[in-house]
Design a protein around this motif. Structure first.
Motif, short mmCIF file in Angstrom:
data_model
loop_
_atom_site.label_atom_id
_atom_site.label_comp_id
_atom_site.label_asym_id
_atom_site.label_seq_id
_atom_site.Cartn_x
_atom_site.Cartn_y
_atom_site.Cartn_z
N GLN A 1 0.21 84.55 71.79
CA GLN A 1 -0.97 85.12 71.12
C GLN A 1 -0.57 86.39 70.36
O GLN A 1 0.42 87.05 70.68
CB GLN A 1 -2.09 85.41 72.10
CG GLN A 1 -1.73 86.32 73.25
CD GLN A 1 -2.89 86.48 74.22
OE1 GLN A 1 -4.00 86.86 73.82
NE2 GLN A 1 -2.65 86.19 75.48
N GLU A 2 -1.38 86.66 69.32
CA GLU A 2 -1.18 87.89 68.55
C GLU A 2 -2.38 88.79 68.82
O GLU A 2 -3.54 88.34 68.68
CB GLU A 2 -1.11 87.56 67.06
CG GLU A 2 -0.95 88.80 66.16
CD GLU A 2 -1.10 88.42 64.69
OE1 GLU A 2 -2.24 88.19 64.24
OE2 GLU A 2 -0.07 88.33 63.99
N LEU A 3 -2.12 90.03 69.24
CA LEU A 3 -3.19 90.99 69.53
C LEU A 3 -3.22 92.04 68.42
O LEU A 3 -2.18 92.61 68.07
CB LEU A 3 -2.95 91.69 70.86
CG LEU A 3 -2.87 90.81 72.11
CD1 LEU A 3 -2.50 91.66 73.33
CD2 LEU A 3 -4.20 90.09 72.35
N THR A 4 -4.39 92.27 67.84
CA THR A 4 -4.53 93.35 66.86
C THR A 4 -5.47 94.39 67.47
O THR A 4 -6.66 94.10 67.69
CB THR A 4 -5.10 92.82 65.53
OG1 THR A 4 -4.24 91.78 65.05
CG2 THR A 4 -5.20 93.95 64.50
N ILE A 5 -4.91 95.55 67.78
CA ILE A 5 -5.67 96.62 68.45
C ILE A 5 -6.01 97.68 67.41
O ILE A 5 -5.10 98.18 66.72
CB ILE A 5 -4.83 97.25 69.59
CG1 ILE A 5 -4.34 96.14 70.54
CG2 ILE A 5 -5.63 98.30 70.35
CD1 ILE A 5 -3.19 96.57 71.43
N THR A 6 -7.28 97.98 67.25
CA THR A 6 -7.69 98.92 66.21
C THR A 6 -8.26 100.19 66.82
O THR A 6 -9.14 100.13 67.69
CB THR A 6 -8.74 98.26 65.29
OG1 THR A 6 -8.20 97.03 64.79
CG2 THR A 6 -9.11 99.16 64.12
N GLY A 7 -7.73 101.33 66.37
CA GLY A 7 -8.22 102.64 66.85
C GLY A 7 -8.65 103.45 65.64
O GLY A 7 -9.37 102.94 64.77
#
Ligand code: HGY
Ligand code: MN
Ligand code: MN
Length: 424
Positions: free
Chosen positions: A220-226
């Protein structure tokens, strides 16, 4: 093993010569390895070389809509072939044996059979499948998945790679968008020779692996946005730092694998921070997580634990997360009759042999959906792979190629020993 061919053996120097010639394409300077990511110019050059060898052997070569290449040596009957093969695309830190061995040993089988003046009862085929690695275009085993009808061609052609281009565009660009229809014809049987890419055979001093299964794969690819912010002026308490979340996920993945225990593995292989600058708290972090286990239930539990940890850790840091599945394949069990055949053939050739699972994914796990399938492993020095220092000794290469030769001849013999799909 048909008595008439029992004495046949491959020409190991010819096989090593082809492995070396192919490894020249995309060669990684100062190493024995090579880099030919799927559908790149290097992959095209490798494909062109192998297709030339196939045609020089007088084989009938077809290219299908996803760029798989299948070369066939006619048999007495016109039925489904006994097929071998693998892949010739590599990862960026590729060794010269991963995938390449299964394809080039197949050509060696053909040349050995031809030199002996033998026409097999069933046709023999050698295939290389597109994008087995999945490193540029996910999922892995893409070409063989389409070949067996596991993904519609249009969906596969539309897949966008890590560099923003689509599979279909690249196939056209390198002139491997073939005319042969997919799904392809189900072979009578399929056998893949491959280096083990792990430590087991070498550690136990065993020459041949009779592979019974392939473990489940979850990518899986995780895109974490802050929130990007100034590294100097932003107090820690005000930060929403996706880089911190990514770091905690990487540590958790290892802790999860340790806690679940062998054969559970977890890998964060790709990580990107944006805008990736020294004085900016990152706006986003994108990472991949590769989880694998031989047990589907345990793999699903690991996926659920990871998802819960990611959600909780991101929320605590005031970040949001999007997850995209890149690949998900359940464990596969190979045909017992073909695994038996590999084991007995290795023993009859005087090689030590053991049954084992595969830790890596392979095209054989897709062909197993449509025909009796198994794999032959040879040892990897230091268990190393996806590393240019990947190495298998000439004696072990020769042993593996001779096992492939005789397993294929038995499966193609047309006598009672040739368990496989029905003719026609
Ligand atoms: O990821 C794998 O197991 C294979 O190398 N594609
Ligand atoms: Mn491989
Ligand atoms: Mn590989």
């Amino acid at each position: 093993m048909p008595a008439s061919t029992a004495a046949l053996r491959v020409d190991i120097d010819r096989l090593i010569g082809r492995l070396a010639a192919l490894a020249e394409i995309g060669a990684i300077e100062g190493t024995e390895g090579c880099a030919r990511l799927a559908l790149t110019d290097e992959d095209k050059a490798g494909r062109d070389l192998v297709v030339t060898w196939m045609r020089d052997l007088g084989m009938d070569v077809v290219i299908d809509g996803i760029g798989n290449v299948i070369a066939t040596l006619a048999g007495t009957i016109d039925g489904p072939p006994v097929m071998c093969g693998s892949h010739i695309d590599t990862v960026r830190t590729g060794g010269r044996y991963d995938g390449n061995l299964g394809v080039l040993a197949g050509l060696e089988v053909i040349e050995t059979v031809q030199a002996a003046g033998i026409t097999p009862y069933r046709p023999l085929a050698v295939a290389f499948f597109t994008d087995e690695e999945g490193a540029r275009f996910a999922p892995d085993m893409l070409g063989s998945l389409v070949y067996v009808g596991g993904m519609p061609l249009e969906e596969a052609l539309d897949i966008e790679g890590i560099d923003g281009v689509r599979v279909g565009e690249e196939l056209e660009r390198i002139d491997y968008a073939g005319a042969a229809p997919v799904p392809g014809r189900a072979p009578h049987a399929f056998v893949e020779l491959h280096v083990e890419q792990g430590p087991v055979l070498e550690a136990e001093g065993i020459t041949i692996g009779a592979v019974e299964s392939v473990q489940g794969i979850s990518w899986q690819e995780l895109t974490i946005t802050g929130q990007s912010n100034h590294a100097g002026t932003t107090p820690i308490a005000m930060r929403r730092d996706p880089g911190l979340v990514a770091a905690r996920v990487i540590a958790f993945a290892r802790e999860l694998a340790d806690r679940v225990g062998h054969p559970q593995v977890a890998t964060v292989g790709a990580l990107a921070l944006a805008p990736n600058l020294v004085n900016v708290v990152p706006a986003s972090a994108t990472l991949t997580v590769d989880l694998r286990n031989t047990d589907e239930d345990v793999l699903q539990k690991a996926e659920a634990e990871l998802a819960a940890f990611v959600a909780e850790t991101a929320a605590a840091e005031g970040c949001t997360v999007e997850s995209r599945t890149l690949a998900r394949f359940e464990p596969v069990i190979f045909a017992p009759a073909v695994v038996d055949r590999v084991e007995r053939t290795a023993a009859s050739l005087g090689h030590s042999v053991r049954r084992m699972p595969s830790g890596a994914g392979h095209d054989a796990q897709m062909l197993a959906r449509v025909c009796p399938t198994a794999m032959v492993f040879t040892p990897s020095k230091d268990g190393l792979s996806h590393n240019p220092a990947e190495y298998t000794s000439p004696a072990d290469l020769e042993a593996g190629a001779n096992v492939l030769l005789h397993v294929m001849l038995t499966l193609a013999s047309g006598d009672g020993d040739d368990q496989g799909n029905a003719d026609g």
